[in-house]
Design a protein around this motif. Structure first.
Motif, PDB file in Angstrom:
ATOM      1  N   PRO A 482      80.871  26.762  11.070  1.00  0.00           N
ATOM      2  CA  PRO A 482      80.750  25.579  11.925  1.00  0.00           C
ATOM      3  C   PRO A 482      79.433  25.559  12.701  1.00  0.00           C
ATOM      4  CG  PRO A 482      82.121  27.210  13.008  1.00  0.00           C
ATOM      5  CD  PRO A 482      81.789  27.776  11.644  1.00  0.00           C
ATOM      6  N   VAL A 483      78.956  24.342  13.019  1.00  0.00           N
ATOM      7  CA  VAL A 483      77.770  24.130  13.840  1.00  0.00           C
ATOM      8  C   VAL A 483      78.094  23.013  14.825  1.00  0.00           C
ATOM      9  CG1 VAL A 483      75.389  23.298  13.877  1.00  0.00           C
ATOM     10  CG2 VAL A 483      76.110  24.904  12.118  1.00  0.00           C
ATOM     11  N   THR A 484      77.717  23.232  16.092  1.00  0.00           N
ATOM     12  CA  THR A 484      77.889  22.194  17.109  1.00  0.00           C
ATOM     13  C   THR A 484      76.514  21.739  17.575  1.00  0.00           C
ATOM     14  OG1 THR A 484      79.980  23.148  17.867  1.00  0.00           O
ATOM     15  CG2 THR A 484      78.873  21.612  19.348  1.00  0.00           C
ATOM     16  N   LYS A 485      76.294  20.426  17.574  1.00  0.00           N
ATOM     17  CA  LYS A 485      75.039  19.843  18.046  1.00  0.00           C
ATOM     18  C   LYS A 485      75.354  18.817  19.130  1.00  0.00           C
ATOM     19  CE  LYS A 485      72.416  20.243  13.684  1.00  0.00           C
ATOM     20  NZ  LYS A 485      71.096  20.733  14.120  1.00  0.00           N
ATOM     21  N   LEU A 486      74.504  18.790  20.135  1.00  0.00           N
ATOM     22  CA  LEU A 486      74.638  17.782  21.190  1.00  0.00           C
ATOM     23  C   LEU A 486      73.490  16.785  21.055  1.00  0.00           C
ATOM     24  CD1 LEU A 486      76.275  16.933  23.708  1.00  0.00           C
ATOM     25  CD2 LEU A 486      74.531  18.103  25.071  1.00  0.00           C
ATOM     26  N   TYR A 487      73.848  15.528  20.834  1.00  0.00           N
ATOM     27  CA  TYR A 487      72.860  14.461  20.657  1.00  0.00           C
ATOM     28  C   TYR A 487      72.734  13.652  21.949  1.00  0.00           C
ATOM     29  CZ  TYR A 487      73.294  15.384  15.655  1.00  0.00           C
ATOM     30  OH  TYR A 487      73.302  15.973  14.405  1.00  0.00           O
ATOM     31  N   THR A 495      71.069  22.334  19.284  1.00  0.00           N
ATOM     32  CA  THR A 495      72.056  23.079  18.502  1.00  0.00           C
ATOM     33  C   THR A 495      72.622  24.228  19.332  1.00  0.00           C
ATOM     34  OG1 THR A 495      70.903  22.568  16.448  1.00  0.00           O
ATOM     35  CG2 THR A 495      72.465  24.393  16.393  1.00  0.00           C
ATOM     36  N   TYR A 496      73.933  24.324  19.356  1.00  0.00           N
ATOM     37  CA  TYR A 496      74.604  25.404  20.097  1.00  0.00           C
ATOM     38  C   TYR A 496      74.563  26.681  19.270  1.00  0.00           C
ATOM     39  CZ  TYR A 496      78.423  28.045  22.265  1.00  0.00           C
ATOM     40  OH  TYR A 496      79.168  29.023  22.860  1.00  0.00           O
ATOM     41  N   THR A 497      74.113  27.786  19.887  1.00  0.00           N
ATOM     42  CA  THR A 497      73.993  29.060  19.167  1.00  0.00           C
ATOM     43  C   THR A 497      74.816  30.167  19.802  1.00  0.00           C
ATOM     44  OG1 THR A 497      72.022  29.627  20.480  1.00  0.00           O
ATOM     45  CG2 THR A 497      71.661  28.505  18.369  1.00  0.00           C
ATOM     46  N   GLY A 498      75.720  29.812  20.711  1.00  0.00           N
ATOM     47  CA  GLY A 498      76.492  30.827  21.414  1.00  0.00           C
ATOM     48  C   GLY A 498      77.794  31.177  20.723  1.00  0.00           C
ATOM     49  N   MET A 499      78.694  31.808  21.490  1.00  0.00           N
ATOM     50  CA  MET A 499      79.993  32.234  20.983  1.00  0.00           C
ATOM     51  C   MET A 499      80.882  31.020  20.720  1.00  0.00           C
ATOM     52  SD  MET A 499      79.779  35.590  21.001  1.00  0.00           S
ATOM     53  CE  MET A 499      81.434  36.263  21.038  1.00  0.00           C
ATOM     54  N   LEU A 500      81.934  31.250  19.906  1.00  0.00           N
ATOM     55  CA  LEU A 500      82.835  30.157  19.549  1.00  0.00           C
ATOM     56  C   LEU A 500      83.885  29.873  20.617  1.00  0.00           C
ATOM     57  CD1 LEU A 500      83.504  30.864  15.767  1.00  0.00           C
ATOM     58  CD2 LEU A 500      81.957  29.184  16.767  1.00  0.00           C
ATOM     59  N   GLY A 501      83.945  30.709  21.647  1.00  0.00           N
ATOM     60  CA  GLY A 501      84.983  30.545  22.661  1.00  0.00           C
ATOM     61  C   GLY A 501      84.837  29.273  23.477  1.00  0.00           C
ATOM     62  N   THR A 502      85.944  28.891  24.123  1.00  0.00           N
ATOM     63  CA  THR A 502      85.981  27.648  24.893  1.00  0.00           C
ATOM     64  C   THR A 502      85.014  27.672  26.070  1.00  0.00           C
ATOM     65  OG1 THR A 502      88.307  27.383  24.280  1.00  0.00           O
ATOM     66  CG2 THR A 502      87.510  26.093  26.152  1.00  0.00           C
TER      67      THR A 502
END
Length: 731
Positions: A482-487, A495-502
Motif C-alpha cells: 500500500p501507498v498513501t498520498k496526500l493531495y 507521499t507517506y513513508t512512515g509506519m502503517l499504524g493509526t
C-alpha cells in the motif's frame, strides 16, 4: 465408480483406509496431469469444447496487466483442485476486435464466469477470487446452491430443522467470511455428503451467539451436527453436537463419520478384541458393564453418557453374562484408549459425571502432551524465518470480520479520481490491492484514521484499488502497495513513508494539512507558535515545532527555508518570521540571523541553531538531524528514520530505564569527537522486546545487561559487544 462414490460406499471400519486411498489417488492423478492445467482457448475453441452438464470457470482476457497477472496465477493454481470436482478452468483469449457477449464487455477484466455447459450460473468479481481457497470455495458454493442453504437468522435455522425432523440431519457451519480455508472445507464436505445431509451456512456472528455457542472470537469457524432425523415430534428441538476440532476437510469427514456411528454399541466379546470406528479414529471407548437384571437401566445410562461424549469418545454396552472375566465382576466401567499396547482400565465409578470426567481428563492430558511435543519441536527447529509475514496475515485474518467504517472513505475509480482531488483542500488517497495482506492491514488503520478525522474540515479520505485500476496507480507513480498520498488542491502530492499504524498516519495527515511553512507576522504570534498553543486542539502536532528567523533582506536564505518547509511537510511543523523586528528575537535567544528555533514541546525547551548553510537540502538535513535527537531511544516505530541514515549504531541494550549516571556517560559519548560518524542510541528491552531477538541472533548465549554493542549492519554486517569499561561505569 468415482472417488466420491467410493468414499460414500466405504464401510465404517475401513473409513480411514478409504480416505488414505482417496488422497493417494488424488496425488497420483495430480502428478500425472500436465503441470499447466489452466486451459487457454480462443472464443471459438471454448464454445466447441462445451459438454452437456459439465461446469467451467472462465476468465475472458484481453490484456494482462500486473493485477490480472496475479489473479491468473491463482486461477492456474486452483485448476487442479477444481478438476478433481469435474470443473474445467479456462482462460479465453479475446481478440481486440471481438465484440461478442463476454469479450466485448467493458468490465470483463474484473470478472470471472461460472457456466454449466453454455448456461451462465454466476459472475464473480475477481476481488472475491483472491487465492486458491477463495476460488474453490466460491465455485463450489455456486454449484451447490441447493445442497448448501445460506441463512442469516435463528428463525431460518429453526424452520429448516423443523422441515428435516424425522427425515434427515443438518450440518450447520459458521465461517467468518466466504473464500476462507474453512469455507472451502465446508464446501468440499458438502460436495461429498450433500446428498446425505442438508448443509447450512452462515457468516453472521449473531446467529452463532443465538445457538448458545461462545462467540467471543468471531474469527474462529464453527460446525454443528444437527440430529433432526431422530426427532419425530415437531415440538422437540434437534440436538446440536459441535465439532471441537478446527474446520479442515479431514476433520469434517471424521466428525460426520462419528455422528453416523451407532450411539451405543452392544458387545458380547472380550473388550481387548473390540474395535469400533472411534478407536480407529483415535478416540477412546467407554464400556458400561451390564447384566441381565439391570439391562434396561444400564442401556439408559449408556445412552445418556453417549450423548454427553458424542464426538469425543465411543460408548459400548458390555454384558458380563457373555464374557467370562472375573475382573468384570469387580467393576462397572472399562476404559480403552486407541493407543496400542495400553491395557484396558477397569474401574468402579459412582455416577455418570465421573465417567464423563474420566474421558475429558484423558483428552486434556493428550492436549497437554501434544503441546509439549510441539514446543520441543519448535525448540529443535529454532527457525523463525519461515514466519516472517505471518503476524500481518494472521492479524488481518483475525480481524477481517470486524466491520470497517468504510462509509467515511470514498472509493475512487478512473473516472472520479481527478474530480475527487478538487473537492477538498486536502485529499488523502490509499492505493492498495484488495487481495494482499499488508494492504488489508493498512486499510484497517486507514479506517481508524477516518473515524478520528470525522468532521475535520479540509481533509477527506479516499481509496483506490490498484487491482481494479492499475493504469491510474501507474499514472501516479504507485508501483507497490500500500501507498498513501496526500493531495493538496491545485498543488502536488506528499507521499507517506512512515509506519502503517493509526497514530503515525494520523499525525502525518494532520501535519500535512498545515501550511508549511506557516508565515507569522508579529512577535506575539511567534511566541504563541513556540509555546505550542496554536496546536492546542491537535495533539498530533505537539512534538517539535521549527521556526526560521530571517531579516527581511535575507531573500535567498528565506526562500531556501520555504523550500525546506515544503520538503518537510507531514514530518514537522515549520514557521517563518522575517519581519523588521526579527533582531529582537535573535537577541532574546542569543543567536545571530539567520537562525532556527526548535521548540521541543514535550521537554518545554527551545533550542537555537545558526544557519551556516543556506541551501534548501542543507536546511532539511539540519532539521532532520535535530529531530532525531542526541541520544535517542530506538523503538520499532522510529527505527526506519535512523536506519536510512546508513550509519553504524553504538547501541546500549538495557532492561529498563537508564540510571542517571549511565545516561550522562552516554550523552558525553554522543556529543564527543567524531560522533557524527555513528548513531549513539539505546534500546529499552521492556519497551521494545524485539531487541532480545537481535541479541539472540548474534550471541550464542544471552549477554549480561546493560550491554554496549557496535552494530555495523550496513557495511560489514558485523556486531561487536564492547567492554563496559569503555564508559567508565561499574556494574
Amino acid at each position: 465408480m468415482t472417488s466420491t462414490d467410493e468414499i460414500m460406499s466405504c464401510p465404517m471400519n475401513s473409513w480411514v483406509s478409504c480416505v488414505a486411498l482417496l488422497l493417494l489417488c488424488t496425488y497420483d492423478t495430480s502428478v500425472a496431469r500436465n503441470a499447466k492445467t489452466l486451459l487457454e482457448l480462443s472464443p471459438q475453441e471454448y464454445v466447441s469444447s462445451l459438454q452437456p452438464g459439465r461446469a467451467s470457470l472462465v476468465y475472458f482476457s484481453r490484456e494482462v496487466s500486473p493485477g490480472v497477472r496475479l489473479f491468473l496465477e491463482q486461477l492456474e493454481n486452483s485448476a487442479g483442485a477444481l478438476q478433481d470436482y469435474g470443473i474445467s478452468v479456462v482462460k479465453v483469449n479475446c481478440l481486440q476486435e471481438d465484440i461478442s457477449r463476454y469479450c466485448g464487455k467493458e468490465n470483463t477484466l474484473r470478472k470471472a464466469y461460472l457456466f454449466r455447459a453454455n448456461v451462465l450460473l454466476r459472475e464473480f468479481p475477481t476481488d472475491a477470487l483472491f487465492d486458491v481457497n477463495a476460488i474453490v470455495a466460491n465455485t463450489l458454493f455456486a454449484l451447490l446452491f441447493n445442497e448448501v442453504k445460506y441463512i442469516t437468522s435463528l428463525l431460518e435455522l429453526q424452520n429448516l430443522e423443523n422441515s428435516l425432523k424425522g427425515r434427515s440431519n443438518a450440518i450447520f457451519a459458521y465461517v467468518p467470511a466466504v473464500g476462507t480455508p474453512e469455507h472451502r472445507a465446508v464446501m468440499e464436505a458438502a460436495f461429498v455428503y450433500g446428498t446425505a445431509h442438508q448443509f447450512v451456512l452462515t457468516t453472521e456472528v449473531e446467529l452463532l451467539k443465538s445457538v448458545g455457542h461462545d462467540a467471543s472470537d468471531p474469527s474462529s469457524a464453527r460446525l454443528f451436527f444437527c440430529h433432526c432425523q431422530r426427532v419425530p415430534d415437531l415440538s422437540q428441538p434437534c440436538r446440536r453436537t459441535p465439532m471441537t476440532q478446527s474446520l479442515t476437510t479431514l476433520n469434517i469427514h471424521t466428525h460426520l463419520k462419528l455422528m453416523a456411528a451407532p450411539l451405543v454399541t452392544e458387545v458380547v466379546e472380550d473388550p481387548e478384541k473390540v474395535s469400533t470406528a472411534h478407536l480407529q479414529l483415535g478416540l477412546p471407548l467407554v464400556f458400561i458393564l451390564s447384566q441381565k437384571e439391570t439391562y434396561e437401566a444400564d442401556k439408559r445410562t449408556a445412552e445418556f453418557v453417549a450423548w454427553q461424549l458424542l464426538g469425543k469418545a465411543g460408548v459400548a454396552l458390555l454384558s458380563r453374562d457373555s464374557v467370562d472375566l472375573n475382573v468384570l465382576l469387580r467393576s462397572n466401567v472399562a476404559f480403552k484408549t486407541a493407543e496400542e499396547g495400553v491395557p484396558i482400565k477397569y474401574l468402579v465409578l459412582d455416577d455418570t459425571e465421573e465417567i464423563i470426567a474420566l474421558v475429558e481428563d484423558n483428552i486434556k492430558g493428550e492436549l497437554v502432551q501434544e503441546g509439549e511435543d510441539e514446543e520441543d519441536e519448535d525448540e529443535r527447529d529454532n527457525n523463525d524465518q519461515d514466519i516472517q509475514d505471518d503476524p500481518v496475515m494472521e492479524a488481518v485474518y483475525r480481524d477481517r470480520k470486524w466491520e470497517l467504517p468504510l462509509d467515511l472513505i470514498r472509493t475512487l475509480t478512473e473516472e472520479t479520481f481527478d474530480a475527487a482531488l478538487m473537492a477538498s483542500a486536502h485529499t488523502a488517497v490509499l492505493f492498495y490491492a484488495s487481495w494482499e495482506a499488508v494492504s488489508l492491514a493498512a486499510l484497517q488503520s486507514y479506517g481508524e484514521v477516518a473515524v478520528e478525522l470525522k468532521g475535520t474540515q479540509g481533509i477527506s479520505l479516499a481509496k483506490l484499488n490498484c487491482w481494479d485500476w492499475p493504469d491510474v496507480c501507474l499514472k501516479h507513480n504507485v508501483t507497490h502497495f500500500p501507498v498513501t498520498k496526500l493531495y493538496e488542491r491545485g498543488a502536488g502530492a506528499v507521499t507517506y513513508t512512515g509506519m502503517l499504524g493509526t497514530a503515525a498516519l494520523l499525525r502525518f495527515l494532520r501535519l500535512s494539512s498545515i501550511s508549511c511553512p506557516l508565515k507569522l507576522s508579529t512577535i506575539e504570534e511567534v511566541e504563541e507558535y513556540l509555546s505550542g498553543e496554536v496546536w492546542a486542539d491537535t495533539s498530533s502536532c505537539r512534538g517539535t515545532s521549527v521556526l526560521g528567523l530571517f531579516h527581511p533582506g535575507m531573500k535567498e536564505a528565506r526562500e531556501a527555508f520555504v523550500e525546506a518547509g515544503k520538503e518537510l511537510r507531514g514530518c514537522v511543523t515549520t514557521g517563518l518570521y522575517a519581519e523588521d523586528d526579527a533582531l529582537v528575537l535573535a537577541r532574546k535567544y542569543a543567536m545571530p540571523l539567520p537562525a532556527l528555533l526548535l521548540a521541543r514541546h514535550e521537554d518545554h525547551r527551545i533550542d537555537s541553531i545558526p544557519l551556516s548553510e543556506e541551501s534548501a537540502p542543507d536546511i532539511v538535513q539540519t532539521i532532520r538531524s535535530e529531530l532525531l535527537g542526541t541520544f535517542p531511544e530506538i523503538t520499532v516505530e522510529n527505527l526506519p528514520n535512523y536506519w536510512k541514515l546508513e550509519k553504524p549504531f553504538l547501541a546500549l541494550f538495557s532492561d529498563g530505564a537508564l540510571p542517571p549516571r549511565l545516561r550522562a556517560e552516554m550523552l558525553r559519548l554522543a556529543r564527543g569527537k567524531g560522533h557524527e560518524a555513528f548513531i549513539t542510541c539505546w534500546i529499552n528491552l521492556r519497551n521494545t522486546p524485539v531487541g532480545r531477538g537481535v541479541l539472540k541472533a548474534y550471541f550464542s548465549a544471552p549477554p549480561p545487561l546493560p550491554l554496549l554493542a557496535w552494530l555495523n549492519l550496513h557495511a560489514s554486517g558485523q556486531v561487536f559487544a564492547l567492554p563496559t569499561s569503555c564508559l567508565g561505569w561499574r556494574l
